[in-house]
Design an enzyme around this catalytic site. Structure first.
Site, PDB file in Angstrom:
ATOM      1  N   GLY A   1       0.807  -1.211   0.000  1.00 40.16           N
ATOM      2  CA  GLY A   1       0.000   0.000   0.000  1.00 40.16           C
ATOM      3  C   GLY A   1       0.838   1.258   0.000  1.00 40.16           C
ATOM      4  CB  ALA A   2       4.220   1.863  -0.992  1.00 41.49           C
ATOM      5  CB  SER A   3      -0.128   4.014  -4.423  1.00 41.61           C
ATOM      6  OG  SER A   3      -1.242   3.939  -3.565  1.00 41.61           O
ATOM      7  NE  ARG A   4      -4.459   7.823  -1.967  1.00 43.01           N
ATOM      8  CZ  ARG A   4      -5.611   8.478  -2.096  1.00 43.01           C
ATOM      9  NH1 ARG A   4      -5.608   9.709  -2.591  1.00 43.01           N
ATOM     10  NH2 ARG A   4      -6.747   7.924  -1.738  1.00 43.01           N
TER      11      ARG A   4
ATOM     12  CE  LYS B   1      -5.188  -0.944  10.030  1.00 42.58           C
ATOM     13  NZ  LYS B   1      -3.982  -1.292   9.233  1.00 42.58           N
TER      14      LYS B   1
ATOM     15  N   GLY C   1      18.226   7.105  -4.204  1.00 41.68           N
ATOM     16  CA  GLY C   1      18.968   5.873  -4.400  1.00 41.68           C
ATOM     17  C   GLY C   1      18.474   5.087  -5.598  1.00 41.68           C
TER      18      GLY C   1
ATOM     19  CB  ALA D   1     -12.914  -5.557  14.608  1.00 39.41           C
TER      20      ALA D   1
ATOM     21  CE1 TYR E   1      -7.942   1.160   9.152  1.00 40.35           C
ATOM     22  CE2 TYR E   1      -8.297   2.197  11.294  1.00 40.35           C
ATOM     23  CZ  TYR E   1      -7.487   1.951  10.197  1.00 40.35           C
ATOM     24  OH  TYR E   1      -6.220   2.479  10.153  1.00 40.35           O
TER      25      TYR E   1
ATOM     26  CG  ASN F   1       0.786   1.478   4.787  1.00 38.81           C
ATOM     27  OD1 ASN F   1       0.459   2.103   5.797  1.00 38.81           O
ATOM     28  ND2 ASN F   1       0.505   1.927   3.564  1.00 38.81           N
TER      29      ASN F   1
END
Length: 265
Positions: free
Chosen positions: A24-27, A174, A64, A172, A170, A100
């Site tokens: 889930g690293a798009s934003r 988490k 990098g 529950a 959400y 994430n």
């Protein structure tokens, strides 16, 4: 893949140059986490589900070389395997996993029809919990085979402790992610793999920026005695530390990051 018995000889996890998969690293927070690891000298696999354009922006923002883009539907076990395989192929292995990816869709019980309620619970469980479990298995087994230790850091939530009346699935899921991390911390420690979670309160991203204006924004900031909300970079800094060699003794921890807006006993 075969689990070696007895556990392999442990080697210190390097402080940089690691191979890191961020789901889930798009934003938002995922982007901030990817940027933090890249700035640390690590190589990052930037995962996206449907937001390829945003993920490409994340990839382009990383300092990098050697970073890769991996797409896939984590709600499908086959999709999770595809993501882990692509990340490992692109990076040459996986040393750190940051779970994430998540969904958080409003569904208060008094206002949500049953069919919608049931569908949203399935969606939250599939993405927030099962995808985390599946990626942890896939990455964890690779770390075991590599024999050099590793780290798994889960993004949990303050809502797991204080409740989420408008987002109960959400909160529950988490809470379940926190419990999963603690179980894995015990089972993976003999292989030099540390597992920890962070439990953020409200933090500022583009997804929630509209809520920080006007009266609602003032009320949200007033939840913390600091009178503000966190930045995604502050959460990312804690994730980076939990993935560090120095943080091994924090394995099993759930780290509150909420500016004293909710105190657990």
């Amino acid at each position: 893949m075969t689990v070696p018995t007895p556990p392999p000889v442990r080697h210190p996890l390097a402080a940089s140059g690691r191979r890191v998969l961020v789901s889930g690293a798009s934003r938002g927070l995922g982007r901030a986490v990817a940027q933090a690891f890249a700035a640390n000298g690590d190589r990052v696999a930037v995962h996206f589900g449907s937001r390829r354009e945003d993920a490409e922006e994340t990839l382009a923002s990383l300092t990098g070389d050697g970073h890769v883009l991996v797409g896939g539907d984590l709600s499908d076990p086959a999709g999770a395997r595809q993501v882990a395989d692509a990340a490992a192929a692109g990076l040459g292995g996986i040393d750190v996993l940051v779970n994430n990816a998540a969904v958080n869709i409003k569904h208060p019980l008094p206002e949500t029809p049953y069919e919608e309620w049931a569908a949203l619970w399935q969606q939250h469980v599939s993405v927030n919990l099962l995808a985390t479990a599946n990626l942890s298995h896939l990455a964890g087994r690779r770390m075991i085979e590599q024999g050099t230790g590793g780290r798994i850091v889960n993004i949990g939530s303050r809502g797991a402790f204080r409740g989420e009346p408008d987002h109960p699935a959400y909160g529950a899921t988490k809470a379940a992610v926190h419990a999963l991390g603690q179980s894995l911390a015990v089972s993976l420690a003999p292989y030099g793999i540390g597992v920890a979670s962070v439990a953020p309160g409200f933090f500022d991203t583009e997804r929630v920026a509209h809520r920080l204006s006007g009266a609602e924004g003032a009320a949200i900031r007033a939840q913390s005695p600091f009178g503000r909300v966190a930045g995604a970079d502050e959460i990312a800094a804690a994730v980076l530390w939990l993935a560090s060699p120095q943080a091994e003794w924090s394995s099993g921890a759930v780290l509150d990051l909420n500016g004293a807006s909710h105190l657990r006993t």
